[in-house]
Scaffold this motif. Structure first.
Motif, short mmCIF file in Angstrom:
data_model
loop_
_atom_site.label_atom_id
_atom_site.label_comp_id
_atom_site.label_asym_id
_atom_site.label_seq_id
_atom_site.Cartn_x
_atom_site.Cartn_y
_atom_site.Cartn_z
N PRO A 38 -29.03 42.25 -10.66
CA PRO A 38 -29.24 41.45 -9.44
C PRO A 38 -30.46 41.89 -8.63
N ASN A 39 -30.79 43.17 -8.71
CA ASN A 39 -31.95 43.67 -7.97
C ASN A 39 -33.26 43.10 -8.49
N GLU A 40 -33.23 42.62 -9.73
CA GLU A 40 -34.44 42.07 -10.35
C GLU A 40 -34.58 40.57 -10.15
N ILE A 41 -33.59 39.96 -9.49
CA ILE A 41 -33.63 38.51 -9.29
C ILE A 41 -34.75 38.15 -8.33
N SER A 42 -35.55 37.17 -8.72
CA SER A 42 -36.62 36.68 -7.85
C SER A 42 -36.11 35.47 -7.07
N ILE A 43 -36.28 35.54 -5.76
CA ILE A 43 -35.92 34.40 -4.92
C ILE A 43 -37.17 33.77 -4.32
N LYS A 44 -38.30 33.99 -4.98
CA LYS A 44 -39.57 33.47 -4.49
C LYS A 44 -39.53 31.95 -4.43
N ILE A 45 -39.95 31.43 -3.30
CA ILE A 45 -39.96 29.99 -3.09
C ILE A 45 -41.12 29.35 -3.83
N ASN A 46 -40.85 28.25 -4.51
CA ASN A 46 -41.92 27.48 -5.14
C ASN A 46 -42.31 26.34 -4.21
N HIS A 47 -43.57 26.30 -3.83
CA HIS A 47 -44.06 25.24 -2.95
C HIS A 47 -44.58 24.09 -3.81
N VAL A 48 -43.93 22.95 -3.70
CA VAL A 48 -44.33 21.77 -4.46
C VAL A 48 -44.61 20.66 -3.46
N GLY A 49 -45.90 20.39 -3.24
CA GLY A 49 -46.25 19.38 -2.25
C GLY A 49 -45.75 19.78 -0.87
N PHE A 50 -44.93 18.91 -0.29
CA PHE A 50 -44.41 19.16 1.04
C PHE A 50 -42.97 19.67 1.02
N THR A 51 -42.49 20.14 -0.12
CA THR A 51 -41.12 20.65 -0.20
C THR A 51 -41.12 22.03 -0.85
N ASN A 52 -40.00 22.76 -0.65
CA ASN A 52 -39.77 24.02 -1.33
C ASN A 52 -38.66 23.83 -2.35
N VAL A 53 -38.84 24.35 -3.54
CA VAL A 53 -37.84 24.20 -4.59
C VAL A 53 -37.46 25.58 -5.12
N PRO A 54 -36.21 25.75 -5.57
CA PRO A 54 -35.78 27.05 -6.07
C PRO A 54 -36.42 27.37 -7.41
N PRO A 55 -36.61 28.66 -7.71
CA PRO A 55 -37.13 29.04 -9.02
C PRO A 55 -36.09 28.79 -10.10
N TYR A 56 -36.53 28.74 -11.33
CA TYR A 56 -35.61 28.56 -12.46
C TYR A 56 -34.79 29.83 -12.66
N TYR A 57 -33.50 29.67 -12.94
CA TYR A 57 -32.67 30.83 -13.25
C TYR A 57 -31.42 30.35 -13.97
N GLN A 58 -30.70 31.29 -14.56
CA GLN A 58 -29.40 31.03 -15.17
C GLN A 58 -28.37 31.97 -14.57
N LEU A 59 -27.11 31.57 -14.59
CA LEU A 59 -26.03 32.44 -14.16
C LEU A 59 -24.78 32.11 -14.94
N SER A 60 -23.81 32.99 -14.85
CA SER A 60 -22.54 32.81 -15.56
C SER A 60 -21.42 32.64 -14.55
#
Length: 441
Positions: free
Chosen positions: A409-431
């Motif tokens: 969990p410490n390695e998870i990136s929560i960096k925001i992706n700026h796409v045009g005028f919106t922010n979208v979550p980065p790609y990830y997988q979870l169980s």
């Protein structure tokens, strides 16, 4: 002088004249507008803005020019509002002047000013009243809508159980769930997640919207009415898209933040076990007894700031804002990001912390600065529905599952992706692992 030389000189003189004319026109307009960076002829301030992160560009200009300033997109002036006080003074105190929609070329080309999101004047008033009435008639804020969301939340749980704890990309499934809630409102029907028609729903909107507008088909003979098929199709599309993507992205981002902060998940699980238990279906009545969950949902929306600024407004009359006189027709960009990240209201605003919305005694704390749906007369008309979906989906998922990250969990990136005028979550997988004591539905 030879003819070629005369031609070149004439062209150069013409270009210089146009440049000076452009500067003079812009300068005359700027006499009434707030200050800002000097625009270049024809292209304005486009080269001075980073469109990969427009929010950062606007924030840098705020440091230099203050909370209200003017930038030029081409030859068109845009007044940017930065901060809670200005947002309130403009969109609430003088809200009637800000009800027009600033032109967004890509939407103008496709929708041509139709639909509730991008229409103007009397058309917008009629379509907004119609949309609000329709949502109320279908039960927004009433138990019937809550039951639709509860049903969809259980369907979502059933789908996630099929993953049997394997790493999963939620992008598709979390788009299906809120979309199905909107479909149940618009079309009286929800779809299985693998339904072929559901996968191509946007192509079927023109047919399904007849369910929505059947009582208005006489309206073609009323020249004052805006209830034609094209407007209602656009409005249905607005509601479907606006109700699906923001909620889906908020859910995806929220689950990522919970993965990043295991202590948050542990506190939520304890609150769910105390208030709801393992078997009862969560309801909106539970929210008053679940301040931590309520705070977490608010903090997700605050932290990610999905829309750093609302769709542009336009003035329908001349107004005075502070010492400036801003003329009718001027495009206004109200910035939401600086309000949701105001350090005076939220300590450590760049940190994800549900305690931003909790009193010291653990009770939920409201904030006037919480405006992810914007404020004023063009605020999101589906705000109540979105709030209900977020609370019930988050609560139902965490009642039934323990979320596990694929890696540390410490390695998870929560960096925001700026796409045009919106922010979208980065790609990830979870169980998703079923919690002990939870019976399969």
């Amino acid at each position: 002088m030879d003819p070629w030389g005369l031609t070149t000189t004439a062209l150069l003189a013409g270009v210089l004249f146009l440049i000076f004319l452009s500067l003079w026109i812009q300068g005359s307009k700027r006499g009434k507008l707030p200050p800002g960076p000097t625009p270049l002829p024809f292209i304005g301030n486009i080269l001075q803005l980073d469109f990969k992160n427009i929010t950062a560009s606007f924030s840098q200009l705020t440091e230099k020019y203050g909370p209200i300033y003017t930038v030029y997109f081409g030859t068109q002036p845009v007044v940017v509002l930065h901060g809670y006080d200005l947002m309130k003074e403009a969109l609430i105190d003088q809200g009637d002047a800000f009800t027009d929609r600033g032109i967004i070329p890509i939407f103008e080309d496709v929708l041509k000013g139709q639909g509730v999101l991008f229409s103007q004047g009397e058309r917008w008033k009629q379509l907004r009243r119609f949309s609000l009435k329709t949502l109320r008639n279908f039960g927004t804020g009433k138990r019937s809508i809550e039951e639709r969301i509860q049903e969809e939340a259980q369907c979502l749980v059933d789908e996630l159980r099929k993953t049997k704890g394997q790493p999963t990309d939620l992008t598709f499934i979390l788009r299906c769930a809120p979309s199905n809630v909107i479909c149940s409102i618009l079309f009286h029907e929800r779809f299985k997640y693998n339904d072929e028609k559901f996968l191509y729903l946007m192509n079927l909107l023109k047919e399904d919207v007849q369910v929505l507008n059947s009582k208005w088909v006489q309206e073609k003979d009323n020249p004052q009415s805006e209830f034609d098929l094209e407007n209602l199709l656009a409005t249905a599309s607005n509601l479907l898209c606006a109700g699906t993507e923001p909620t889906s992205s908020t859910l995806r981002y929220g689950l990522l933040l919970i993965l990043k902060h295991p202590e948050v998940q542990a506190k939520i699980h304890r609150e769910i076990d105390r208030v709801i238990g393992p078997h009862r279906v969560p309801s909106m009545n539970d929210r008053q007894d679940m301040p931590y969950m309520d705070a977490m949902v608010h903090e997700v929306q605050r932290f990610i700031t999905l829309k750093p600024f609302n769709f542009p407004h336009a003035l329908n009359q001349d107004i005075q804002l502070h010492q400036y006189v801003i003329p009718k027709g001027t495009t206004i960009f109200p910035m939401i990001f600086p309000v949701l990240h105001d350090s005076k209201e939220f300590h450590n605003p760049d940190q994800f912390d549900p305690h931003h919305f909790l009193e010291k005694n653990g009770k939920f704390k409201k904030s006037d600065y919480f405006m992810p749906f914007s404020i004023g007369k063009r605020s999101c008309l589906g705000e109540g529905l979105a709030r209900m979906m977020l609370f019930l989906f988050f609560t139902t998922l965490l009642q039934n599952f323990t979320l596990k990250s694929v890696g540390d969990p410490n390695e998870i990136s929560i960096k925001i992706n700026h796409v045009g005028f919106t922010n979208v979550p980065p790609y990830y997988q979870l169980s998703f692992f079923p919690r002990e004591g939870i019976r399969p539905s």
